[in-house]
Design an enzyme around this catalytic site. Structure first.
Site, PDB file in Angstrom:
ATOM      1  N   SER A 146       2.562  -1.468  11.367  1.00  0.00           N
ATOM      2  CA  SER A 146       0.978  -2.434  11.024  1.00  0.00           C
ATOM      3  C   SER A 146       1.383  -3.064  10.944  1.00  0.00           C
ATOM      4  CB  SER A 146       0.168  -1.349   9.751  1.00  0.00           C
ATOM      5  OG  SER A 146       1.042  -1.665   8.798  1.00  0.00           O
ATOM      6  N   SER A 166       6.324   0.681  10.517  1.00  0.00           N
ATOM      7  CA  SER A 166       5.227  -0.118  10.691  1.00  0.00           C
ATOM      8  C   SER A 166       5.993  -2.145  10.742  1.00  0.00           C
ATOM      9  CB  SER A 166       4.632  -0.327   9.619  1.00  0.00           C
ATOM     10  OG  SER A 166       3.837   0.323   9.207  1.00  0.00           O
ATOM     11  N   LYS A 202       3.140 -11.157   6.463  1.00  0.00           N
ATOM     12  CA  LYS A 202       1.580 -10.436   6.618  1.00  0.00           C
ATOM     13  C   LYS A 202       0.163  -9.921   5.566  1.00  0.00           C
ATOM     14  CE  LYS A 202       1.634  -4.403   7.344  1.00  0.00           C
ATOM     15  NZ  LYS A 202       2.488  -3.618   7.308  1.00  0.00           N
TER      16      LYS A 202
END
Length: 494
Positions: A160, A184, A85
């Site tokens: 996310s 997330s 990420k």
């Protein structure tokens, strides 16, 4: 890139066996994943998950292959491609947090979790999309735009960490690394038929992670099977003096989390069904999947207990969670240390630049008005402490090992909608660990030929990751719900 090796759904154990047998190299493996990224990320289904492929992957893969030949594996993740990420610092690739305000900026140091992965022999293959600054759960950013769910291209992949989820689900790599402040890591796992672990806060260092809320932030793995997640957690976990919260994990880490991958992991476990986190009428597709899952728990020897206490996820967000209260102060502390080369050094700079997705502007401006030095913030911390004790008391009163519920009461939402009815806040606000495993799929539709994935969450006491892994593995192996999406089929073998 030619000579494609079929790596769909391949696991760490299978990769290492193929490397030992001389049938596979790290170079070949990474090359094949790059082929899939080229075939499916901006073409075909155009998942739009990958921000950047590591420009040094060839040299790094060759170095790992040479090390294996001359001295053996570098570590337990030797040659394993990882997708990261893009709010996790790397000193060999830019770290943007999905924001155009940080586009092109490369930090001077790797995050602690990246250091651990590299020391274990992993290959960082790519940085992947996220909801900008990890603020919401649809995975749209000013750097890359909207990432799509490979199981239903009309839907979001959760977030996310949705770029991580979509990419791992589509077999772009073996291990995904995400972060979790409210939902997330677990949201994309639920939406993309993956397993994920949100560790106890303090088990995994956050040093070098772009912060949202250091009170609630943690990092964790997303993988296609719990075995790979457990192996990854053993690498990530441990004390880091740069993250004082990790001092709490000393003495709490087993020698190997993978030792708790037990086929009969559900036998004799007492698990509480947190009914207030189910939506009993409005969302029939999720309810049907969950009722079938509960039947599996019973057949595998678990004792299920109905828990009647009432927690409301939306109320916990509005009244207890401190994520927006932390954002300004914690993000500014991180940005302020980036050095003169960084394009922005504060939340104010980001807003002044205008280089961010308009969907997060309201939250950024609200965060400007909030502070960790306020009566409301102190009230929320007190409520958080009360909630932690209330959950511990509930588990003691019911004599249960974990709480069970759907991560999201409804199917993951379509593109253009905001996520709704997610239950991850209980783990986020308490800081307690949880494991997500695929619970099944909704009925197939024209846009979702396999159906839409539904994830089941198991939440436990602090430091109970081994127990959660036992239970999750028992369910995973009894059901084997994981299926690759049809939008990204195997490439032709040449």
């Amino acid at each position: 890139m030619s000579d494609v090796f079929n790596i769909d759904e391949i696991t760490i154990v299978e990769i290492h066996q193929a490397m030992r047998d001389g049938r596979l190299t790290c170079r070949k493996l990474a090359e094949t994943y790059c082929d899939r990224i080229l075939a499916y990320d901006q073409q075909g289904p155009a998942l739009n998950a990958v921000i950047m492929i590591n420009p040094h992957w060839c040299e790094e893969a060759d170095a790992l292959d040479a090390a294996l030949k001359h001295s053996g594996p570098v570590g337990p993740l030797h040659g394993i491609p990882v997708l990261v990420k893009d709010n996790i610092d790397t000193d060999f690739m830019p770290t943007t947090a999905g924001s155009a305000s940080l586009a092109g900026f490369t930090p001077q140091r790797n995050a602690a979790v990246i250091q651990r992965l590299l020391a274990a022999g992993a290959l960082i293959l790519a940085k992947v999309n996220l909801h900008e600054f990890a603020i919401w759960g649809e995975t749209i950013s000013s750097v890359l735009g909207q990432t799509l769910n490979p199981y239903d291209l009309t839907r979001t992949p959760g977030g996310s960490s949705g770029g991580t989820g979509a990419a791992i689900a589509a077999n772009y790599g073996v291990i995904g690394l995400g972060t979790d402040t409210v939902n997330s890591v677990r949201s994309p796992a639920s939406a993309c038929a993956l397993t994920a672990i949100r560790p106890t806060v303090g088990l995994v260092s956050r040093a070098g992670v772009v912060p949202y809320s250091m009170t609630q932030d943690t990092a964790g793995p997303l993988t296609r099977c719990l075995t790979d997640a457990a192996k990854t957690l053993s690498v990530l976990a441990g004390y880091d003096p740069e993250d004082p919260e990790t001092s709490w994990c000393v003495g709490k880490i087993p020698e190997r989390y993978a030792d708790h991958l037990q086929l009969d992991g559900l036998k004799g476990k007492r698990i509480g069904i947190l009914r207030c986190f189910f939506c009993l009428q409005e969302h029939a597709p999720v309810n049907l999947v969950m009722e079938s899952a509960l039947a599996v728990f019973r057949r595998q020897g678990a004792q299920l207990v109905e828990v009647t206490e009432k927690f409301q996820a939306d109320d916990l967000i509005k009244r207890v969670s401190v994520h927006l209260y932390d954002l300004h102060d914690h993000l500014n502390e991180y940005l302020g240390k980036l050095g003169a080369d960084a394009p922005v050094h504060s939340l104010e700079d980001i807003l002044n630049s205008g280089k961010y997705h308009p969907g997060i502007e309201a939250d950024l401006r609200q965060a400007l008005l909030l502070s960790t030095d306020s009566e409301e913030y102190r009230y929320r911390l007190l409520e958080r402490r009360k909630l932690r004790t209330a959950v511990m008391k509930l588990m003691a009163d019911y004599k249960i090992d974990a709480l069970l519920f759907p991560h999201q009461k409804c199917l993951v939402v379509e593109v253009g909608q905001g996520q709704a009815d997610r239950n991850g806040v209980l783990g986020a606000v308490t800081g307690f660990p949880s494991v997500i495993v695929p619970a099944g799929f909704s009925a197939p539709t024209a846009t979702a030929p396999l159906g839409v994935p539904v994830g089941l969450e198991l939440l436990g006491r602090p430091w109970s990751e081994p127990l959660l892994i036992e239970m999750g593995y028992g369910f995973e192996q009894a059901t084997k719900w994981r299926q690759p999406p049809r939008s990204t089929p195997p490439l032709p073998v040449t």
